[in-house]
Write an enzyme that holds these catalytic residues in place. Structure first.
Site, PDB file in Angstrom:
ATOM      1  N   THR A 136       1.037   4.368  -0.633  1.00  0.00           N
ATOM      2  CA  THR A 136       0.844   5.656   0.060  1.00  0.00           C
ATOM      3  C   THR A 136       0.952   5.516   1.574  1.00  0.00           C
ATOM      4  OG1 THR A 136      -1.510   5.257  -0.192  1.00  0.00           O
ATOM      5  CG2 THR A 136      -0.511   6.847  -1.695  1.00  0.00           C
ATOM      6  N   ASP A 137       0.783   4.299   2.087  1.00  0.00           N
ATOM      7  CA  ASP A 137       0.998   4.103   3.518  1.00  0.00           C
ATOM      8  C   ASP A 137       2.466   4.314   3.878  1.00  0.00           C
ATOM      9  OD1 ASP A 137      -1.603   3.562   3.959  1.00  0.00           O
ATOM     10  OD2 ASP A 137      -1.382   1.391   4.137  1.00  0.00           O
ATOM     11  N   LEU A 138       3.309   4.287   2.860  1.00  0.00           N
ATOM     12  CA  LEU A 138       4.734   4.472   3.109  1.00  0.00           C
ATOM     13  C   LEU A 138       5.184   5.897   2.818  1.00  0.00           C
ATOM     14  CD1 LEU A 138       6.049   1.946   4.076  1.00  0.00           C
ATOM     15  CD2 LEU A 138       4.264   1.359   2.467  1.00  0.00           C
ATOM     16  N   ALA A 151       0.882  -1.156   0.000  1.00  0.00           N
ATOM     17  CA  ALA A 151       0.000   0.000   0.000  1.00  0.00           C
ATOM     18  C   ALA A 151       0.915   1.199   0.000  1.00  0.00           C
ATOM     19  CB  ALA A 151      -0.883  -0.020   1.237  1.00  0.00           C
TER      20      ALA A 151
END
Lengths: 420, 404, 404, 420
Positions: C173-175, C171
């Site tokens: 954008t979680d990063l 995921a």
């Protein structure tokens, strides 16, 4: 160093000065500090930073002042030219270090030490200074001197091995990401060190490894190996995120949408709402309508069950366009997103409504360009409006003559000797 | 004999002294037929510059021979109408008429551009003068010594600690004007060959000289900084100057521009401590303490012969060279190997070196072949062979006093 | 243990799943006291994310949860209980920072919006991370990292030009969001320390993600070009990509930037005939014939292990690296030397490697010290030590079911 | 090639193309060809020609686009960037050579050959090409590889040895001259070869030595040495011309003036005019009264009297301002000139009357700067109107895309790869 006027927003980092020696590996770090209000002085080698030759270019004109890559990640900074490999350059750099709160660099490990500008040297000049080094593998260890490029950091982080189609080579994102993630990580490291300095008055050296920052993108695949000796492989649009293969990208009428079929409490609402939606269009089977979503565990669900669910959803999505699906999903609270291009993004009403874009004046090109704006919205000290990236050495006069009180004659010497 | 680049180009050369003849030298060395028109009464000061030989009207100097090698000499009495007639025949013959008299002189003889054009519509007239053919001061007398002051070279030469500048030796504008004049003249010749069109070229030695000071002029126009003499210092290199070596009046020019060179230099002088010496560690510090540094470098250089220092520094890729005097130049191994000087036998002065041009062309040689002519040496040859006059016609002119 | 950089920073952490907890993860790993607030009935969904201990989901059995929440403390609370809300307010009064990543409006519904918090603690810093920000028409849209990376453009930009996108694994954008958020929080904290003023931070993961695509966005705004997928090719190097090596699913990435490297690369490959062909003789031609070039490079790499290819090329200064799988990462000598993974003993899972942040600070160590907390593990500690609760009060609250 | 181009009949070299690879050593050569109408394309390394760092600078602040030195000698040129040390760079250069009439370079001897671009290679591509190499000592001889400086070329030409005070070190002109003269000499050589080429169709190689072009600055001293073995030495304000010192430099109240002290024995009439002038001013040495200036007895003119004349004139000069002195000298028919500074030059009436200064627009700086105008007036083929020196790579698109037909996309690749 605290001379901020209270009536004007100077950003959260308004009083601080950053000397930014990075190339593309660390551009973003200084850019974000500038957004937060710090005075970021980019120190370029005479002739300009090599990053100025990175595409794309303004009107496809490959010119050092027109690299959109450079403009994007060096916006809001100042620029001076200085060759810190010369004795004069080192002398001037040390003078600047006395005035600085932060130094960010992305040379090969050991380079700054060899120049007599390592952290130990700089901390003798200014014990408060925080020095952040951004490198592919960190300042220590057997890989520290590896020759690197962005893709290599992705490759060695584990992220590429699991991204891409199973019948083809591992993939990276077409707009390389490792250096950007490394820069963001570096910003965090810098800010942690900054906080400590506020409390103690002591600066320190932050050693950032780009590859290490990237390892997080592997999510749970590393413990999968440690615990279950399973090597997660790439499966294209099917991921083995929750144990079993799951589709994450679903073709629709005119493209694709992302949708994760999650089990348990996490996915229950979305799944329920999706079935209602399908039902409203006569595409939900009785089986779908009777599933107890709260207690469906995707990790233990049978492939037969999964296939039945996904076939139905796939059929449904294919009757709609990206836009229709996105709109309706928003209204119904279904977690789904269209696969957007940069063009789609630029038309986003959401971004418009939040006043995300910054219109940046480029008087030299006689144009205003829309830049991504504040990376975070802050009430008291909002991110400063983006300003144009500096031209090569644009602030030489400000820094050398006005601030360091050097004379034109001295600058001529430095220019002739290719120091500035 | 090899082909020469400018073979076939015909020049009626009225120039005298230095600036004019030096311009024509380039063409003569390049293979043009340059007929120098002189008069016994006005042969030009340079014929009598010592060292010299010959007597009276036949006087020749080594300098004259140098500046006029490869040319032919015809001696015409321009006060005699028959003399002017010969001059006009030369105009008809020539592609180029060159002169560097005070503006108005050629007109006085009936040889202004308008008249020349009537004789030879495609003639190129090359006029070189101190301040150009037009303007209020065009007729003010000038020589190379004064012109280099007028142009600004003198104010830019000298020791900054002294009240006065020192004039550059020689007549510096006599070098700058010919270089640019010849460029356009050859261009005009090519243009004429292609289009049949002649023209008049008006070279102001003042204006041509200013091209060589353009950066300083722009500095004044833009930054209002008036360039000053600064000895041998450079606005950026340091150390940068000439340093006394062992022996009598022996000097070595040394210029250091960057860190690498400075580090190597300290190593050669066995002064590693200077690398950390706050007086000298950076270029800015060195500039600030330049006189002290120069003094210390002198202490080193004065103990060694200049040749040794030059070679030592050059071996370490540092710019250094002997401040060569005339003897050095005549013995310079580089000059010898490139045969810059050509030893030519002069009837009055014996055999001596004649300088060539600063370039070599791979297919067409430009070395001097014949020494500067004796006054009127080629009068008959020019009349008979070039102008095609019959024997009687020529003798008739001689009798009429056309030649001096 | 030495002091940590953020020792003394107090965080009331309402975040869950990934983007939020990964933000506070930075703070916790740098020494902040992070109290994760959950409810027993509705714990953080990641607590059951695979792999789980013995493949059995349970609140304290997820390996991923432990990694993402290392060093944090866990307190359980029932927010629907009036005393629960009371307790939260006491935590807010205690805290420097309140962090959350619910769907916008959730905190307000609980009476815990920024305006409410400010009344309790005027200098509180509140951090909200959400998919598309707190305002705007799409603010309420539910999203996961999987969907958000498509919305932000990453999915469209991953894959082969001749195929549909192959979304970036995980995921993405979680990063991209967490480091931005954590750093902005530190800046706000610094500002508060200087001025006494708290503030509200609204991070849109969508917007933060776009900063990772700025060049492509500017390219669209300026040149109207919509960036597409390019596989592993990049304009500045050829060859540039990932090449199959010997063994099953073994790959090595290689980039050759300049002629020196190209020459060295050819030598390492043993100067195969094809490498000298005209079609690969210049950079432009290598770029033009990149597909053929890649295929030929692969004929060479496929005869070697990726480790050998990496070693051979790195030795000659050419960028090359193994495309590492999960096992490789565990065995990576560089990570071992830098102690990137720290084995911590989790009370239910047992020993487990926890990953560190991507940096080291010279004075103040950071990294995992304690595994992710078991649900409610620190409820008592938080109440007694941080909120100064008496035994009596604590027992009363247990009895009231406030901690459920 | 010229023959295939539309010839521009207004200029000498209209329609001809020169590729100018020089740094400061040869800049004046291409500058002269451009003034004659040639299309001179400056081929700079990516990042720009190092001579762009030479002072002085516009506004006094060093910047590669603001070197007044660079401005002065690169007017009317175009600029492209190209790295000749790459195969791609070489291939492109070879294409350009096909279209060119001249190549000018000032690299160390052997450099072009090492890139495979020596004369024989270029001749093979385009037999009409005139290739001019401008180097400190030429392509042959033991000094050909010497590390150079302008100072060194002056020092080794004999000129410096003769300039300066006898008790002090030799000096040069403070605005360096050797490279400019070498460039001008290069232009003559190039034009000579051009003339030959136009007649025969054959190009050739031109080997220019900067030092040799400077050697003519010391013409009188060489025969003096050769013939008599006597060394001419420097003598400050005196000119040692014929073994004798003659004062040429005269300080006055507010500056100085140049004229040659007349010798009583050679030019008694001129001397008389000085005596009369001094008498008017009440400065007169008693011994002059004893001379009958209308019929001087040459036998009675001792060196001492000549010396007294010099010291009296020196005293006279010191009572006058520069303009008074000049006025008096001219009125008396004495050839003289004031020692002008750059300030005097820019105010000179004669230059203004001849409309010498040429305003050159620098749009990028919003400035218009008066430059020295045409170096020669030609009725038929005047020097072309001055256009400012190019910015780094300003004509990349024109030359690479429009002329060579390289697609824009490839241009970007070439930039990123450091080739242009």
């Amino acid at each position: 160093m605290t001379n901020q006027k209270q009536d004007k927003n100077m950003g959260a980092l308004g009083p601080y000065r950053v000397l930014d020696l990075t190339d593309e590996k660390g551009f973003l770090c200084g850019r974000l500090m500038a957004d937060l209000g710090a005075e970021v002085i980019k120190i370029e080698p005479p002739g300009g930073d090599p990053g100025r030759s990175l595409p794309p270019f303004y009107k496809d004109d490959p010119h050092p002042e027109k690299s959109l890559y450079y403009l994007a990640y060096n916006a809001s900074k100042k620029s001076i030219t200085l060759d810190i490999e010369t004795t004069d350059g080192q002398d001037i750099f040390k003078k600047l270090v006395k005035t600085a709160d932060f130094v960010i660099e992305s040379y090969r490990p050991g380079h700054m030490d060899n120049l007599g500008l390592g952290y130990e040297d700089l901390s003798r000049i200014n014990p408060r200074v925080v020095v952040t080094s951004i490198s592919p593998f960190g300042q220590t260890g057997p890989y520290r001197n590896f020759h690197s490029f962005d893709l290599l950091c992705s490759a060695m982080s584990g992220h590429m091995f699991i991204t891409g189609d199973p019948d083809r080579a591992p993939l990276h994102i077409s707009l390389p990401q490792a250096y950007l993630l490394g820069s963001a990580e570096a910003l965090m490291a810098t800010m942690a060190a900054h906080y400590y300095r506020r409390k103690t008055g002591l600066g320190q050296h932050a050693d950032v490894a780009i590859r290490d920052a990237m390892i997080k993108t592997t999510v749970n695949t590393v413990p999968m190996w440690e615990y279950k000796n399973e090597i997660t492989k790439r499966g294209g649009v099917f991921w083995t995120l929750r144990g079993e293969k799951q589709r994450v990208l679903w073709p629709c009428k005119d493209g694709a949408v992302s949708f994760g079929m999650h089990g348990g409490g996490f996915g229950a609402k979305t799944n329920r709402e999706l079935v209602k939606w399908m039902d409203s269009e006569g595409m939900a089977s009785d089986f779908l309508k009777t599933i107890d979503w709260e207690n469906l565990d995707m990790e233990t669900a049978t492939p037969e069950l999964y296939n039945e669910l996904s076939d139905a959803i796939l059929r449904f999505f294919q009757t709609h366009t990206k836009k229709e699906l996105a709109r309706e999903a928003l209204d119904r609270g279904v977690m789904l997103s269209p696969v957007q291009t940069v063009a789609d993004i630029s038309e986003s009403t959401q971004l418009e409504a939040r006043d995300f874009w910054d219109e940046v004046e480029h008087w030299d090109l006689n144009v205003r360009i829309r830049y991504p704006g504040a990376f975070i919205q802050i009430t008291e000290t909002p991110c400063l409006k983006t300003t144009r990236a500096p031209h090569i050495g644009e602030h030489n006069e400000d820094i050398y003559i006005r601030e360091l009180k050097m004379t034109s004659e001295e600058l001529a010497i430095l220019s002739g000797a290719r120091v500035i | 004999m090899c082909r020469q680049a400018l073979e076939g180009v015909k020049i009626a050369d009225f120039t005298w002294a230095a600036a004019g003849p030096l311009t024509m030298s380039y063409l003569a060395h390049g293979g043009a037929t340059v007929v120098k028109i002189e008069s016994g009464t006005r042969s030009g000061a340079s014929r009598s510059f010592p060292p010299r030989g010959g007597e009276g009207g036949m006087i020749s100097s080594m300098m004259f021979s140098n500046d006029n090698s490869d040319k032919l000499s015809i001696s015409i009495n321009m006060k005699n109408p028959r003399g002017v007639e010969v001059a006009k025949k030369l105009v008809l013959w020539a592609d180029v008429v060159a002169e560097n008299f005070r503006p108005g002189t050629m007109e006085k003889w009936g040889l202004g551009y308008a008249e020349l054009k009537k004789i030879n519509p495609s003639i190129i007239m090359f006029r070189s003068s101190a301040r150009g053919q037009t303007g209020p001061d065009s007729k003010v007398a000038e020589n190379g010594i004064t012109l280099q002051s007028l142009t600004g070279f003198t104010s830019l030469t000298g020791y900054p600690d002294k009240n006065d500048p020192t004039p550059p030796w020689g007549a510096y504008t006599d070098l700058t004007a010919p270089a640019l004049g010849a460029v356009m003249l050859i261009g005009a010749l090519d243009y004429r060959a292609k289009t049949g069109k002649g023209q008049c070229l008006d070279l102001s030695q003042l204006e041509a000289g200013l091209q060589f000071l353009a950066p300083a002029i722009l500095d004044y126009h833009v930054n209002h900084l008036c360039a000053r003499r600064m000895g041998n210092a450079s606005s950026y290199g340091v150390p940068h100057g000439v340093y006394r070596c062992s022996g009598n009046d022996r000097w070595c020019a040394i210029a250091i521009f960057d860190d690498r060179e400075w580090k190597a230099f300290c190593r050669i002088m066995d002064k590693p401590e200077w690398l950390d010496d706050p007086r000298f560690a950076t270029a800015i510090a060195r500039k600030k303490n330049e006189s002290e540094l120069d003094h210390l470098i002198n202490e080193w250089t004065v103990k060694h012969p200049v040749e040794e220092i030059m070679n030592l520094l050059q071996d370490n890729n540092i710019s250094a060279g002997i401040v060569e005097n005339s003897a050095d130049i005549l013995n310079d191994p580089q000059i010898k190997e490139r045969q810059f000087f050509e030893k030519l036998e002069h009837p009055h002065l014996g055999s001596f070196f004649h300088h060539g041009v600063g370039f070599r062309l791979s297919k067409t040689p430009c070395n001097p072949r014949t020494p500067g002519p004796i006054l009127g040496q080629h009068t008959e040859h020019v009349c008979r062979e070039l102008l095609g006059l019959g024997k009687d016609e020529y003798e008739n002119l001689v009798d009429a006093g056309a030649f001096t | 243990m030495s002091k940590q950089a953020l020792e003394g920073v107090k965080v009331a952490d309402f975040t869950w799943v990934a983007a939020g907890p990964l933000t506070t993860n930075y703070l916790a790993q740098c020494g902040a006291t992070v109290v994760k607030i959950e409810s027993i009935t509705k714990p953080d969904g990641i607590r059951t994310f695979p792999p789980n201990k013995d493949n059995q989901a349970g609140p304290n059995r997820s390996l991923l949860f432990s990694m993402e929440n290392a060093n944090k403390l866990s307190m359980t609370l029932n927010l629907k209980h009036p005393k629960g809300l009371e307790l939260v307010k006491r935590l807010v009064a205690w805290a420097d920072i309140v962090a959350e990543n619910y769907r916008p409006g959730t905190m307000e519904r609980w009476g815990l919006g920024y305006e409410d918090l400010k009344k309790i603690n005027p200098s509180i810093i509140m951090f909200s991370s959400s998919a598309q920000g707190q305002t705007g028409p799409d603010a309420g849209m539910g999203a996961t990292g999987i969907t958000l990376q498509s919305l932000s453009g990453f999915t469209h930009l991953t894959g082969w030009p001749d195929r549909d996108p192959a979304p970036p694994w995980g995921a993405y954008t979680d990063l991209t969001a967490p480091a931005f958020g954590a750093a902005a929080l530190m800046a706000a904290l610094d500002y508060r320390d200087r001025t006494g003023k708290g503030q509200y931070l609204d991070l849109s993961q969508y917007e933060a993600g776009l900063h990772y695509l700025s060049p492509a966005i500017l390219d669209y705004h300026v040149n109207g070009r919509v960036a597409g997928r390019t596989g592993n090719a990049q304009p500045y190097a050829a060859p540039h990509g990932v090449y199959r090596c010997s063994g099953e699913e073994r790959w090595c990435c290689i980039a050759v930037f300049n002629e020196k490297e190209w020459t060295a690369f050819r030598q390492i490959m043993g100067e195969p005939g094809w490498a000298k062909e005209e079609r690969f003789s210049t950079f432009l031609k290598r770029k033009k014939n990149e597909a053929e070039l890649n295929a030929l490079v692969e004929t060479w790499t496929s005869r070697h292990s990726p480790e050998d290819v990496m070693a051979m090329l790195q030795e000659k200064g050419i960028s090359a690296g193994v495309v590492k799988n999960a096992q490789d990462i565990y065995e990576d000598p560089q990570l071992k030397e830098r102690e990137f993974f720290k084995k911590l003993d989790h009370p239910e899972i047992g020993p487990l490697s926890h990953r560190s942040v991507g940096f080291k600070l010279s004075r103040t160590p950071c990294g995992p010290i304690r595994p992710g907390p078991c649900l409610g593990e620190h409820t008592e500690q938080v109440c007694r030590e941080f909120l100064g609760m008496s035994d009596e009060e604590f027992v009363d609250l247990i009895t009231d079911g406030v901690f459920e | 090639m010229a023959s295939e181009k539309t010839r521009d009949n207004q200029t000498v070299l209209g329609g001809y193309r020169a590729l100018d690879l020089t740094d400061e050593k040869g800049a004046m050569c291409g500058w002269a060809l451009a003034a004659l109408g040639a299309e001179v394309i400056k081929v700079e390394p990516p990042g720009g020609d190092p001579s762009r760092s030479i002072p002085p600078f516009y506004g006094g602040v060093p910047h590669p686009e603001k070197s007044l030195f660079f401005f002065a000698y690169n007017t009317n040129k175009k600029s492209i960037t190209l790295n000749l040390e790459t195969v791609d760079g070489r291939v492109i250069f070879e294409k350009l050579v096909r279209s060119a009439d001249f190549v000018i370079e000032s690299f160390k001897p052997g450099y072009m050959e090492a890139q495979g671009l020596g004369y024989s290679a270029l001749d093979h591509i385009n037999p009409r090409i005139v290739m001019t190499a401008i180097t400190p000592f030429g392509q042959t001889g033991p000094y050909r590889g010497f590390k150079t400086s302008d100072l060194m070329c002056s020092a080794m030409s004999g000129f410096m040895y003769l300039t300066g005070d006898p008790d002090r070190e030799p000096i040069r002109i403070s605005v360096p001259q050797a490279y400019a003269l070498g460039g001008a000499e290069g232009a003559i050589a190039t034009m000579t070869a051009h003339y030959f080429r136009e007649r025969t169709g054959e190009g050739q190689y031109v080997d220019v030595s900067i030092r040799e072009s400077m050697l003519k600055t010391a013409p009188y001293s060489l025969p003096w040495m050769e013939k008599y073995g006597k060394l001419t030495k420097r003598s400050g304000p005196y000119w040692t011309l014929m073994g004798q010192n003659t004062r040429v430099h005269w300080p006055c109240k507010d500056g100085s003036v140049t004229f040659v002290l007349p010798a009583i024995k050679i030019n008694p009439d001129l001397c008389r005019r000085f005596i009369e002038w001094m008498a008017e001013k009440g400065i007169i040495h008693e011994s002059f009264n004893r001379i009958d200036w209308n019929h001087p007895d040459m036998a009675s003119i001792t060196p001492q009297i000549q010396n007294e004349l010099e010291s009296s004139i020196l005293n006279l000069c010191k009572t006058l301002t520069r303009s008074e002195l000049m006025e008096g000298l001219i009125a008396r028919g004495i050839t003289a000139a004031p020692v002008n500074t750059m300030e005097d030059i820019s105010r000179n009436e004669q230059l203004r009357a001849r409309d010498f200064w040429e305003q050159v627009e620098h749009g990028e700086m919003g400035a218009s700067i008066p430059y020295p105008g045409a170096f020669i007036r030609a009725t038929e083929t005047p020097c072309v109107k001055k256009h400012r020196a190019p910015m780094i790579g300003e004509h990349n698109r024109e030359i690479y895309v429009d002329f060579l037909g390289i697609p824009k996309k490839e241009l970007v690749i070439l930039k990123v790869a450091g080739i242009i």
